[in-house]
Design an enzyme around this catalytic site. Sequence first.
Site, PDB file in Angstrom:
ATOM      1  N   GLU A 181      33.228  39.872 -25.617  1.00 14.91           N
ATOM      2  CA  GLU A 181      33.768  38.750 -26.191  1.00 14.91           C
ATOM      3  C   GLU A 181      34.687  38.903 -27.234  1.00 14.91           C
ATOM      4  OE1 GLU A 181      30.832  39.041 -25.107  1.00 14.91           O
ATOM      5  OE2 GLU A 181      30.597  37.454 -23.341  1.00 14.91           O
ATOM      6  N   ASP A 208      28.845  28.288 -23.386  1.00 17.95           N
ATOM      7  CA  ASP A 208      29.997  29.083 -23.535  1.00 17.95           C
ATOM      8  C   ASP A 208      30.951  28.579 -22.661  1.00 17.95           C
ATOM      9  OD1 ASP A 208      28.305  30.552 -21.987  1.00 17.95           O
ATOM     10  OD2 ASP A 208      28.552  32.408 -23.150  1.00 17.95           O
ATOM     11  N   THR A 227      35.945  33.904 -16.592  1.00 19.17           N
ATOM     12  CA  THR A 227      35.074  34.216 -17.876  1.00 19.17           C
ATOM     13  C   THR A 227      34.634  35.595 -17.818  1.00 19.17           C
ATOM     14  OG1 THR A 227      33.296  33.554 -19.102  1.00 19.17           O
ATOM     15  CG2 THR A 227      32.893  33.546 -16.804  1.00 19.17           C
ATOM     16  N   GLU A 230      23.417  40.974 -30.995  1.00 18.64           N
ATOM     17  CA  GLU A 230      23.208  39.807 -30.193  1.00 18.64           C
ATOM     18  C   GLU A 230      23.010  38.551 -31.348  1.00 18.64           C
ATOM     19  OE1 GLU A 230      24.245  40.083 -27.761  1.00 18.64           O
ATOM     20  OE2 GLU A 230      22.977  39.543 -25.940  1.00 18.64           O
TER      21      GLU A 230
HETATM   22  C1  DMJ Z   1      30.124  38.091 -19.328  1.00 21.03           C
HETATM   23  O1  DMJ Z   1      29.506  38.329 -17.925  1.00 21.03           O
HETATM   24  C2  DMJ Z   1      31.056  36.656 -19.070  1.00 21.03           C
HETATM   25  O2  DMJ Z   1      32.044  36.726 -20.181  1.00 21.03           O
HETATM   26  C3  DMJ Z   1      29.964  35.647 -19.322  1.00 21.03           C
HETATM   27  O3  DMJ Z   1      30.702  34.236 -19.542  1.00 21.03           O
HETATM   28  C4  DMJ Z   1      29.111  35.603 -20.544  1.00 21.03           C
HETATM   29  N1  DMJ Z   1      29.139  37.125 -21.087  1.00 21.03           N
HETATM   30  C5  DMJ Z   1      29.232  38.272 -20.288  1.00 21.03           C
HETATM   31  C6  DMJ Z   1      29.505  39.528 -21.296  1.00 21.03           C
HETATM   32  O4  DMJ Z   1      29.016  39.301 -22.541  1.00 21.03           O
END
Ligand code: DMJ
Length: 934
Positions: free
Chosen positions: A406, A294, A492, A388
């Site tokens: 997200e 991702d 992120t 999930e």
């Molecule tokens: C977060 O810690 C960040 O967004 C990461 O990139 C993946 N997802 C988790 C939360 O779901």
Amino acid sequence: MSAAGGGRGCGSPVPQRAPWSLVAATAAFCLVSATSVWTAGAAPMSREEKQKLGNQVLEMFDHAYGNYMEHAYPADELMPLTCRGRVRGQEPSRGDVDDALGKFSLTLIDSLDTLVVLNKTKEFEEAVRKVLRDVNLDNDVVVSVFETNIRVLGGLLGGHSLAIMLKEKGEYMQWYNDELLQMAKQLGYKLLPAFNTTSGLPYPRINLKFGIRKPEARTGTETDTCTACAGTLILEFAALSRFTGATIFEEYARKALDFLWEKRQRSSNLVGVTINIHTGDWVRKDSGVGAGIDSYYEYLLKAYVLLGDDSFLERFNTHYDAIMRYISQPPLLLDVHIHKPMLNARTWMDALLAFFPGLQVLKGDIRPAIETHEMLYQVIKKHNFLPEAFTTDFRVHWAQHPLRPEFAESTYFLYKATGDPYYLEVGKTLIENLNKYARVPCGFAAMKDVRTGSHEDRMDSFFLAEMFKYLYLLFADKEDIIFDIEDYIFTTEAHLLPLWLSTTNQNISKKNTTSEYTELDDSNFDWTCPNTQILFPNDPLYAQSIREPLKNVVDKSCPRGIIRVREESFRSGAKPPLRARDFMATNPEHLEILKKMGVSLIHLKDGRVQLVQHAVQAASSIDAEDGLRFMQEMIELSSQQQKEQQLPPRAVQIVSHPFFGRVVLTAGPAQFGLDLSKHKETRGFVASSKPYNGCSELTNPEAVMGKIALIQRGQCMFAEKARNIQNAGAIGGIVIDDNEGSSSDTAPLFQMAGDGKDTDDIQIPMLFLFSKEGSIILDAIREYEEVEVLLSDKAKDRDPDLETEELPSSENDSQNQSAEQIVSSSQEVGLVDQESPEESSPNSHPESSSPADTDIAAGVSPSEQNSNPTENHETTSLDGECTDLDNQLQEQSETEEDSNPNVSWGKKGQPIDAILADWNEDIEAFEMMEKDEL
Ligand code: DMJ
């Protein structure tokens, strides 16, 4: 800003070498320009309503943050059910998830910039002082490099970014002297030894005190890492370099990205999920946009936005083109094989991919973003949260939900891009569901199982870092935020980094940056940042018109076959490859195909059949690949079949004062006794049986008569216990594990088997609780004496504003519930034999089902019949019409809402003060439990 964006003509190709400032401004422009163009569609939301929702978000944040600070700090995270801190080493290990915990007050650091976004400047100032005073980054703990980077380094940098912004404003943080930045730098240096590999890809874990190599480090032997783990560093590392002038961080992060780019599969332009950090070989060759990959894509695009470096955009566009060609099957996003991208690698999607529509907005590709978001929203409406993982026909594949942000993130970006008030309504639903189903007296608890509504004793730091930020910003107007959010980019983990960094300390060596890119034609750039001011005023119902055809995509979906083979892959007239679901061990033609694919069939003594593939024995490399896919399908098929034979987990909900249904425990079902999925739930006060093991006639029948008896596991069959308590007049039973400290958070659930004889005489429902969950009931008895629980297949709503004390018991309910059982057929419950539960395979994480390369074996059922699991449900073939099951699913989804009658455990018209008082009592109760060391 909008003039700059408009002037660029977003719909046309990006100028050859755009100055960074235009690039950044244009990207931001994409997100903001359409908010004022909405003219029709979903009813607009008034400013008052938006403010009300914004205030609700603030109150929820206070509840989460306040409880963390009061009951968990300085621990890394709050355990909201037992109301205490999660300290690594003091709780049973949860595996990789614990690698985020470094004994550095994770939640506090992750929350820093959220405090400023939510206008809690004073609290921010206090929080920064606490971080500087209390946080130690030199602990002897092995942590994940990825998580430490995005949460801790990102949190410190986000905090620093807003601290200097506030200082400049002149009111707050006047004392601040870059102390957070110094901590960030210290942490950055601690992470650097992880990059000591020939590839430049970092080791996945590092010991904060001892680094990698030293014997005390207890890490450094790993060979693999995930693509996202190695490819999600550039924003934080570049920011650190540019803030401090120490170029090494940005150089290391660039080198890792360069290596990943070099290793992309050259014909598909896709990357796999895991890679060998020494050889650069792909370890897992499946590719998607969710778990494991991702944020690698996210950081390529955002690195371009933050750093203005065209090579990042070119890489992103190349990958994006591949994603849209192979992975995107709107509204679905399905993993494929990097070498054979026309073949799907999975039949399910994971929840992490919910960020992707948000990224597509940043990219400017709005249509597929709207489609995927809408599909995800329908899954959420069905289960209250995004499980999930869920299958392509929208059944729950993995039922947990750790309050991931997200989907809220994508909702925010889509609202910014379209201005469609529909997305405000979506946000409102998210808020309602969080309060209704996840809110517990001491914070918000992750969902252990979205189907039963049961909780897990877990509140991840990202819930505070991200969820509240995106929800608050969704409803906020410009004047509600004390700074201009458009001057920043979200990492992120939703930490804020200022866009002005792009012109600061630019002297980073880019010597490793490859100049060798795939030739891109301009059409790649057409998708970059369309001018939404042109797009939407012409058609204000644009977003709605895209959603409309997808309105019932989830409810009306037919259960699908296992894996779709795209027409293109056998367009040439060749026979489609043999699918696992079609395989018949009695069909000589099939056996011949197996042989060609290098797959041999072994008949085991117990009647089962085992398949083994030796790629080298395949007739050709194409046959070997087909064989590999066949084996993967077979593995998935047989695990699906196993799951479908298992009973779903159940819920024990404590409904009496002061819990009022807000605490829901995950319980294992029994293969005998009353089936809670078919009958109405059982509600009653609990009483311990004597003897506690329930292995002989009870000596206290008067105490358990008409009640739900508590019995300890062990010393005799579960069925024997059930008979003894039933004979004493109990209306149900809860078996509590005698294995101290066991918990459904760390052990796989199982179902209680009968005694091998006829168990029809057992009429009462029986459920199993692990020791930790059982203790919550036992402690409640100690504290409150009278404890009432509800045994059911799914927790009932607990909205304190509603007053119904009676439980729904219509016939409809039981019908709905049995339909639910079909829907929930893929369960994560293991089987148990009577006395000692056979450990079932633990819940598989979306990242963990890895396709093996060669020599893989799959066990299949002894039956020589067609192995299609869908036959169990008399359902449809690959593209067939919906059959009985579909109708049932549809009925179920229609009636599910009716049967969700918002039953509350509160008292009639309970005023808010009374509710708060109750909750304070709850907290006290939990504090008591804490003392008792649950
Ligand atoms: C977060 O810690 C960040 O967004 C990461 O990139 C993946 N997802 C988790 C939360 O779901």
